[in-house]
Write an enzyme that holds these catalytic residues in place. Structure first.
Site, PDB file in Angstrom:
ATOM      1  N   LYS A 187       3.373  -0.462  -0.882  1.00 53.34           N
ATOM      2  CA  LYS A 187       4.306   0.597  -1.276  1.00 53.34           C
ATOM      3  C   LYS A 187       4.825   1.504  -0.141  1.00 53.34           C
ATOM      4  O   LYS A 187       5.937   1.324   0.329  1.00 53.34           O
ATOM      5  CB  LYS A 187       3.690   1.427  -2.400  1.00 53.34           C
ATOM      6  CG  LYS A 187       3.518   0.602  -3.693  1.00 53.34           C
ATOM      7  CD  LYS A 187       3.184   1.466  -4.879  1.00 53.34           C
ATOM      8  CE  LYS A 187       3.293   0.725  -6.196  1.00 53.34           C
ATOM      9  NZ  LYS A 187       2.119  -0.038  -6.618  1.00 53.34           N
ATOM     10  N   ASP A 203      -8.294  -1.046  -2.406  1.00 53.16           N
ATOM     11  CA  ASP A 203      -6.860  -1.254  -2.620  1.00 53.16           C
ATOM     12  C   ASP A 203      -6.141   0.089  -2.456  1.00 53.16           C
ATOM     13  O   ASP A 203      -6.243   0.969  -3.307  1.00 53.16           O
ATOM     14  CB  ASP A 203      -6.644  -1.834  -4.024  1.00 53.16           C
ATOM     15  CG  ASP A 203      -5.172  -2.122  -4.331  1.00 53.16           C
ATOM     16  OD1 ASP A 203      -4.304  -1.635  -3.587  1.00 53.16           O
ATOM     17  OD2 ASP A 203      -4.900  -2.822  -5.323  1.00 53.16           O
ATOM     18  N   PHE A 214      -5.507  -1.832 -11.518  1.00 55.54           N
ATOM     19  CA  PHE A 214      -4.224  -2.501 -11.259  1.00 55.54           C
ATOM     20  C   PHE A 214      -4.164  -3.006  -9.832  1.00 55.54           C
ATOM     21  O   PHE A 214      -4.253  -2.236  -8.881  1.00 55.54           O
ATOM     22  CB  PHE A 214      -3.044  -1.556 -11.518  1.00 55.54           C
ATOM     23  CG  PHE A 214      -1.721  -2.272 -11.454  1.00 55.54           C
ATOM     24  CD1 PHE A 214      -1.248  -2.986 -12.552  1.00 55.54           C
ATOM     25  CD2 PHE A 214      -0.957  -2.266 -10.297  1.00 55.54           C
ATOM     26  CE1 PHE A 214      -0.039  -3.674 -12.499  1.00 55.54           C
ATOM     27  CE2 PHE A 214       0.251  -2.952 -10.235  1.00 55.54           C
ATOM     28  CZ  PHE A 214       0.712  -3.648 -11.331  1.00 55.54           C
TER      29      PHE A 214
HETATM   30  C1  LIG Z   1       1.699  -1.351  -7.097  1.00 52.70           C
HETATM   31  C2  LIG Z   1       0.324  -1.791  -6.858  1.00 52.70           C
HETATM   32  C3  LIG Z   1       0.019  -3.141  -6.587  1.00 52.70           C
HETATM   33  C4  LIG Z   1       1.058  -4.243  -6.667  1.00 52.70           C
HETATM   34  O1  LIG Z   1       2.120  -4.066  -5.798  1.00 52.70           O
HETATM   35  P1  LIG Z   1       3.477  -4.903  -5.999  1.00 52.70           P
HETATM   36  O2  LIG Z   1       4.255  -4.591  -4.767  1.00 52.70           O
HETATM   37  O3  LIG Z   1       4.095  -4.415  -7.267  1.00 52.70           O
HETATM   38  O4  LIG Z   1       3.103  -6.331  -6.084  1.00 52.70           O
HETATM   39  C5  LIG Z   1      -1.289  -3.456  -6.273  1.00 52.70           C
HETATM   40  N1  LIG Z   1      -2.247  -2.527  -6.238  1.00 52.70           N
HETATM   41  C6  LIG Z   1      -1.996  -1.229  -6.506  1.00 52.70           C
HETATM   42  C7  LIG Z   1      -3.090  -0.221  -6.421  1.00 52.70           C
HETATM   43  C8  LIG Z   1      -0.706  -0.821  -6.843  1.00 52.70           C
HETATM   44  O5  LIG Z   1      -0.461   0.453  -7.141  1.00 52.70           O
END
Ligand SMILES: *Cc1c(COP(=O)(O)O)cnc(C)c1O
Length: 387
Positions: free
Chosen positions: A242, A213, A128
């Site tokens: 986040k 990420d 993700f």
């Molecule tokens: C939540 C998340 C995203 C996307 O973040 P948004 O602020 O929702 O666009 C990307 N990578 C990871 C690992 C995430 O947990």
């Protein structure tokens, strides 16, 4: 009747206010919030220092264009650089933007050194990286890309753990490998340290970039500032979001000097990214992500996971596995977790789902032992009811 589009499967529950680990619903009911906006409110709700910082700044200056210097952003970037592998930072507003920017930066780097053909990014299938167009294709999830037009070129995928396939995907057009250090939405799957180390060696050998990420697992959530610190490696590019804003939308991409040279004036930009209001909040968050807080994450994590393991032993037909790192915890069930999460909610404990029947548990980083005990009591009660 709602005038919001129907793209979320929302629970029939709304909140009036929050404090620390708790939320108070519109109906006046108190919930233990172990979602925290999906690992966003790293310091809980209404953190006094964040409230003070945003109030003070809101009276002075909210937004100016990146056409001008923004000292609050300079300050935050310096703090991040001083604590991490990074030499420079680009601020954004969200996780998806940060991962997309990371992809852009990797490609632009190779372009800038005369290898414009190196554009392909290798990712884990069903990972993700966000919901924008490139990010959904990076995630390699059929469900996420369905109905959203032509396949975005430039991404190759391997199954989690299939290192042979990963190696076979690398060719002269590969720019980077991009993975989540801990797969959040994918079911709290921790990539082992030896694996991150090997990825680093592989990237060095093949002259490609390592993008980690840390949008969900970064900024203290793992018990270290970054989860990849457990592997003692230095990535090239790291998107974050986040936790860095503590509830205010902030994203960022961290990179080394070598890479950032490619990002010359005009190569990337954002209207909102890094504005004074956001940067003030980011500074106030980062000032509180200190060793004392990280110690709390580690102590509480150990305690929580140990007791969840005990519950697993007590209910071997319900709990399949306890996963996680720091306060990014997953409780994998044998069956679909929907009913379990609903029952936890009925008992005033908020959690959220992830893939593979996992219940994601995300307390704030300053969570107290008494709050974890309350959560354990509720989880135990629900296990007993469903046993
Ligand atoms: C939540 C998340 C995203 C996307 O973040 P948004 O602020 O929702 O666009 C990307 N990578 C990871 C690992 C995430 O947990």
């Amino acid at each position: 009747m709602s005038f919001l589009a129907n793209n979320y499967n929302r629970k029939d529950l709304a909140f009036e206010k929050g404090k620390g680990s708790y939320l108070i619903s519109k109906k006046g009911k108190k919930y233990l919030d172990f979602v925290q906006g999906i690992a966003v409110n790293s310091l809980g709700h209404a953190n006094p220092k964040l409230v003070e910082a945003i109030n003070k700044q809101s009276r002075k200056l909210w937004h100016v264009s990146n056409a001008f210097k923004i000292p609050e952003g300079e300050k935050l970037a310096k703090k991040i650089v001083n604590r991490t592998f990074a030499d420079s930072v680009i601020f954004q507003n969200s996780g998806a933007e940060a991962t997309e920017t990371a992809i852009k930066i990797a490609r632009r780097y190779f372009y800038s050194i005369g290898k414009p053909y190196k554009t392909r990014i290798i990712c884990i299938k069903n990972s993700f990286h966000g919901r924008t167009l490139a990010a959904i294709h990076a995630s390699g999830s059929k469900k996420m890309v369905e109905g959203f037009g032509p396949k975005f070129p430039g991404f190759d995928h391997f199954k989690f753990g299939d290192h042979k396939k990963l190696k076979s995907l690398i060719n002269k057009n590969t720019a980077a490998i991009m993975i989540e250090t801990v797969m959040g939405e994918g079911g709290i799957k921790v990539i082992p340290s030896w694996c991150i180390k090997e990825l680093r060696e592989l990237c060095d050998k093949k002259n490609i970039l390592l993008i980690l990420d840390e949008v969900q697992c970064g900024i203290g959530r793992s018990g270290k500032f970054f989860a990849f610190e457990y592997a003692k490696v230095k990535p090239d590019i790291v998107p974050i979001a986040k936790g860095i804003g503590g509830g205010f939308p902030i994203g960022a991409v961290l990179m080394t000097n070598k890479i950032s040279k490619a990002m010359t004036p005009g190569t990337h930009g954002s209207t909102f990214g890094g504005n004074p209001l956001a940067m003030t909040v980011g500074n106030a968050v980062l000032d509180q992500i200190n060793n004392k807080l990280l110690n709390n994450v580690n102590k509480m994590s150990k305690y929580f996971i140990k007791n969840l393991e005990n519950l697993k032993k007590k209910y071997p037909n319900i709990i399949k596995e306890v996963r996680g790192l720091g306060l990014l915890i997953g409780l994998q069930l044998f069956n679909d977790q929907t009913k379990f999460i609903q029952k936890l909610m009925d008992n005033k404990l908020l959690t959220i789902r992830a893939a593979e029947n996992v219940i994601r548990i995300l307390p704030p980083l300053n969570v107290k032992k008494s709050e974890i005990n309350l959560a354990l009591k509720i989880i135990n009660k629900v296990c007993k009811e469903l046993n």
